[in-house]
Structure formats: C-alpha cells, structure tokens
Design an enzyme around this catalytic site. Structure first.
Site, PDB file in Angstrom:
ATOM      1  N   TYR A 153      -2.160  -0.887  10.362  1.00 50.47           N
ATOM      2  CA  TYR A 153      -2.205  -1.169   8.919  1.00 50.47           C
ATOM      3  C   TYR A 153      -0.895  -0.734   8.274  1.00 50.47           C
ATOM      4  CZ  TYR A 153      -3.849  -1.213   4.081  1.00 50.47           C
ATOM      5  OH  TYR A 153      -3.979  -1.463   2.732  1.00 50.47           O
TER       6      TYR A 153
ATOM      7  N   SER B 169       0.878  -1.186   0.000  1.00 50.84           N
ATOM      8  CA  SER B 169       0.000   0.000   0.000  1.00 50.84           C
ATOM      9  C   SER B 169       0.906   1.224   0.000  1.00 50.84           C
ATOM     10  CB  SER B 169      -0.845  -0.009   1.281  1.00 50.84           C
ATOM     11  OG  SER B 169      -1.458   1.253   1.482  1.00 50.84           O
TER      12      SER B 169
HETATM   13  P1  NAD Z   1     -11.097  -6.197  -0.012  1.00 49.42           P
HETATM   14  O1  NAD Z   1     -11.426  -6.046   1.434  1.00 49.42           O
HETATM   15  O2  NAD Z   1     -12.074  -5.783  -1.031  1.00 49.42           O
HETATM   16  O3  NAD Z   1     -10.650  -7.704  -0.288  1.00 49.42           O
HETATM   17  C1  NAD Z   1      -9.743  -8.357   0.559  1.00 49.42           C
HETATM   18  C2  NAD Z   1      -9.995  -9.844   0.464  1.00 49.42           C
HETATM   19  O4  NAD Z   1      -9.077 -10.479   1.356  1.00 49.42           O
HETATM   20  C3  NAD Z   1     -11.409 -10.237   0.926  1.00 49.42           C
HETATM   21  O5  NAD Z   1     -12.004 -11.057  -0.059  1.00 49.42           O
HETATM   22  C4  NAD Z   1     -11.184 -10.976   2.218  1.00 49.42           C
HETATM   23  O6  NAD Z   1     -12.118 -12.023   2.452  1.00 49.42           O
HETATM   24  C5  NAD Z   1      -9.775 -11.524   2.012  1.00 49.42           C
HETATM   25  N1  NAD Z   1      -9.135 -11.880   3.277  1.00 49.42           N
HETATM   26  C6  NAD Z   1      -9.084 -11.133   4.412  1.00 49.42           C
HETATM   27  N2  NAD Z   1      -8.466 -11.818   5.383  1.00 49.42           N
HETATM   28  C7  NAD Z   1      -8.109 -13.019   4.849  1.00 49.42           C
HETATM   29  C8  NAD Z   1      -7.440 -14.159   5.358  1.00 49.42           C
HETATM   30  N3  NAD Z   1      -7.028 -14.217   6.633  1.00 49.42           N
HETATM   31  N4  NAD Z   1      -7.232 -15.209   4.531  1.00 49.42           N
HETATM   32  C9  NAD Z   1      -7.675 -15.171   3.247  1.00 49.42           C
HETATM   33  N5  NAD Z   1      -8.319 -14.129   2.709  1.00 49.42           N
HETATM   34  C10 NAD Z   1      -8.532 -13.059   3.514  1.00 49.42           C
HETATM   35  O7  NAD Z   1      -9.736  -5.415  -0.208  1.00 49.42           O
HETATM   36  P2  NAD Z   1      -9.053  -4.779  -1.514  1.00 49.42           P
HETATM   37  O8  NAD Z   1      -9.283  -3.326  -1.462  1.00 49.42           O
HETATM   38  O9  NAD Z   1      -9.394  -5.564  -2.713  1.00 49.42           O
HETATM   39  O10 NAD Z   1      -7.537  -4.995  -1.105  1.00 49.42           O
HETATM   40  C11 NAD Z   1      -6.678  -5.969  -1.677  1.00 49.42           C
HETATM   41  C12 NAD Z   1      -5.263  -5.665  -1.197  1.00 49.42           C
HETATM   42  O11 NAD Z   1      -4.889  -4.350  -1.615  1.00 49.42           O
HETATM   43  C13 NAD Z   1      -5.124  -5.687   0.328  1.00 49.42           C
HETATM   44  O12 NAD Z   1      -3.891  -6.256   0.675  1.00 49.42           O
HETATM   45  C14 NAD Z   1      -5.151  -4.225   0.693  1.00 49.42           C
HETATM   46  O13 NAD Z   1      -4.484  -3.953   1.904  1.00 49.42           O
HETATM   47  C15 NAD Z   1      -4.430  -3.624  -0.496  1.00 49.42           C
HETATM   48  N6  NAD Z   1      -4.723  -2.211  -0.676  1.00 49.42           N
HETATM   49  C16 NAD Z   1      -5.999  -1.771  -0.928  1.00 49.42           C
HETATM   50  C17 NAD Z   1      -6.210  -0.405  -1.068  1.00 49.42           C
HETATM   51  C18 NAD Z   1      -7.573   0.153  -1.339  1.00 49.42           C
HETATM   52  O14 NAD Z   1      -7.709   1.403  -1.336  1.00 49.42           O
HETATM   53  N7  NAD Z   1      -8.599  -0.644  -1.602  1.00 49.42           N
HETATM   54  C19 NAD Z   1      -5.151   0.505  -0.956  1.00 49.42           C
HETATM   55  C20 NAD Z   1      -3.883   0.023  -0.698  1.00 49.42           C
HETATM   56  C21 NAD Z   1      -3.675  -1.343  -0.574  1.00 49.42           C
END
Ligand code: NAD
Length: 253
Positions: A144, A132
């Site tokens: 986080y 991130s």
């Molecule tokens: P999201 O919450 O939409 O999806 C995350 C997925 O991870 C979910 O399907 C959830 O069930 C799964 N998950 C959570 N804990 C788990 C576990 N213990 N085992 C297996 N699966 C698990 O999130 P997203 O926005 O699609 O994020 C994806 C990645 O991108 C993450 O690592 C997040 O930190 C990173 N990210 C997202 C953003 C954003 O703005 N959306 C920004 C920076 C980084």
C-alpha cells in the site's frame, strides 16, 4: 446561489465508497456535472451525477468512458483519482499478486486515467490524486505504502508534463479517515492513530472533500505539483508527539 464548480465536468473514481461517495455528491452540490465511476454499483442517485461502471485498471474501460464524455460534454474540467485498495501485508509476507494489485489500482489506474482523459482537458482543468500519509512515512503496509509513494511520483511527473497546457495536478494525502476501508481496523490500533494525531481524533470524509473542491475550483489556479496532508497534524510532528507527551507526563512543559 453561487456554486464553486458551476458547469465543470468532473470524473471521480471510487465514487461508490467512503470519500468518493461524499465527494461526488459534494461536487454536484457545487454545480458540477459529475461522472461517478466505480467497480461496484453506486448506492445513491442525485441530480447532476451520472453513474459508470469502470475498473480503473482497465484501459478499455477508460477509452469507453472517454468516448462517452466526448459525446456528452465534449470536454473535461476535472479528474479525481480516488479509487484505491488497502493491503496491510508486511515486507516478509506480501505476495507478488497482492503487490501488483496494489500498484495496479492505486497507481496504474491513475496513470491510465490521466493518459486517456487529459486530451479532453484544456487550460484551467485540474487533476487531484488521492494518495495517503503512507506516501510520506515509512509504513508497515509495504505494498500500500509503496504504491502510494509511486502515485506521488506520478502526480509530480504529470504536473510537470501537463503544466504547459494549463492543467494542474495536485496530491491530497489523507490520514486515518473513517470509511469502509478502515472499518476493520482494531480499536487498539485506532487508539494509537488518534494518540499520534495532535487534533486528537480520526478524520471523516468531509474533512477531505473541502480541499478537493478547492483544488478543482478556480480558487486554486496557481497551485500545481502540491502534496497536501489532511491528517489532523499526524505527519507534522515527525514522530515527536510521543516524546512531547512523555515530557509532559514527567512535568517538563
Ligand atoms: P473505500 O474502500 O471506502 O472506497 C474505495 C472505493 O474504490 C470503493 O468504492 C471501491 O469499490 C473502489 N474501487 C476499488 N478498486 C477499484 C477499481 N479497480 N476500479 C474502480 N473502483 C475501485 O476507501 P476510502 O477510504 O474512501 O478511500 C478513498 C481513497 O483515499 C483511496 O485511494 C484510499 O487509499 C485513500 N485513503 C484513505 C484513507 C482512509 O483512512 N480511509 C487514508 C489514506 C488514503
């Protein structure tokens, strides 16, 4: 039709959610055999995608998945450590349980994945860790942010360790992306995020998946240990956008 990931066997974690769901389907479209893993049920069914219930923090789940991959394919070409959880507690309020949970999912999960699955990988394979821009900046969401900084360190160590085997490890750093994770961010905060972003909008999952396809493909065979923000320029100006905007307002271009 030319497919950029033809016949590559690739694991994607967090494949039920925002970025992971689109990614799994995009990889399959590019010819990969996708192993889509998540804690929760995967809400789509596509050719080339097998679905697996897996908790990234469980070593036993990873061992079970490794055995399944070994029996089914005998190899692994790609791993995307995408599963993550958000925690917005601040320094003064975050409790130990939440701190540990953030580290457990956002960093230890990737460690277990790499340790368990990399023995199935050979030269030309690629690992992509989704961190991130909270791993570039000082961020109020302390657990986080710290867990994503730790993931960044893990990625670098892994690129050092696995490089001699021809396995590449890179880190992708999304900015603010519209997914279920960010759906409850208040509009006033979203406006500030957009205001800090030179490209002037939030990101979408498809803004992230193209880079991941590239990093998993044979188009990026000399890229390892890289950390790539995908954030519309948010971190590129190091906080200078508001200064630049203020200068423009007073007529200094
Ligand atoms: P999201 O919450 O939409 O999806 C995350 C997925 O991870 C979910 O399907 C959830 O069930 C799964 N998950 C959570 N804990 C788990 C576990 N213990 N085992 C297996 N699966 C698990 O999130 P997203 O926005 O699609 O994020 C994806 C990645 O991108 C993450 O690592 C997040 O930190 C990173 N990210 C997202 C953003 C954003 O703005 N959306 C920004 C920076 C980084």
């Amino acid at each position: 039709m030319y497919r950029r990931l033809a016949k590559k066997v690739i694991v994607v974690t967090g494949a039920a959610g925002g970025i992971g769901a689109l990614l799994a389907q995009t990889l399959a479209h590019q010819g990969a055999y996708v192993i889509a893993a998540d804690l929760t049920k995967i809400p789509y069914n596509s050719a080339g995608i097998s679905q697996h219930k897996l908790d990234v923090t469980s070593e036993a789940d990873w061992i079970q998945l490794r055995e399944w991959i070994k029996n089914r394919y005998g190899k692994l070409d790609g791993l995307v450590n995408n599963a993550g959880i958000s925690n917005r507690d601040r320094l003064g309020t975050v409790c130990l349980g939440e701190w540990n949970q953030a580290f457990s999912v956002n960093c230890t999960g990737a460690l277990l994945a790499i340790q368990t699955l990399s023995p199935l990988m050979s030269a030309g394979s690629s690992i992509v860790n989704i961190a991130s821009i909270a791993a570039i900046t000082g961020h109020y969401a302390v657990a986080y942010s710290s867990s994503k900084w730790a993931l960044r360190g893990l990625s670098r160590a892994a690129s050092l360790e696995l490089g001699p085997k021809g396995i590449r490890v890179n880190t992708v750093m999304p900015g603010a992306i519209e997914t279920p994770m960010t759906s409850n961010v208040p509009a006033s905060v979203t406006d500030k995020l957009v205001g800090e972003t030179p490209l002037g909008r939030l990101g979408q999952p498809e803004d992230i998946t193209g880079l991941i396809v590239y990093l998993l493909s044979d188009e990026s065979t000399f890229i390892s240990g890289a950390e790539i923000p995908v954030d519309g320029g948010h971190t590129g100006h190091c906080g200078m956008k508001s200064v630049s905007d203020a200068m423009r307002v007073i007529g200094i271009e």
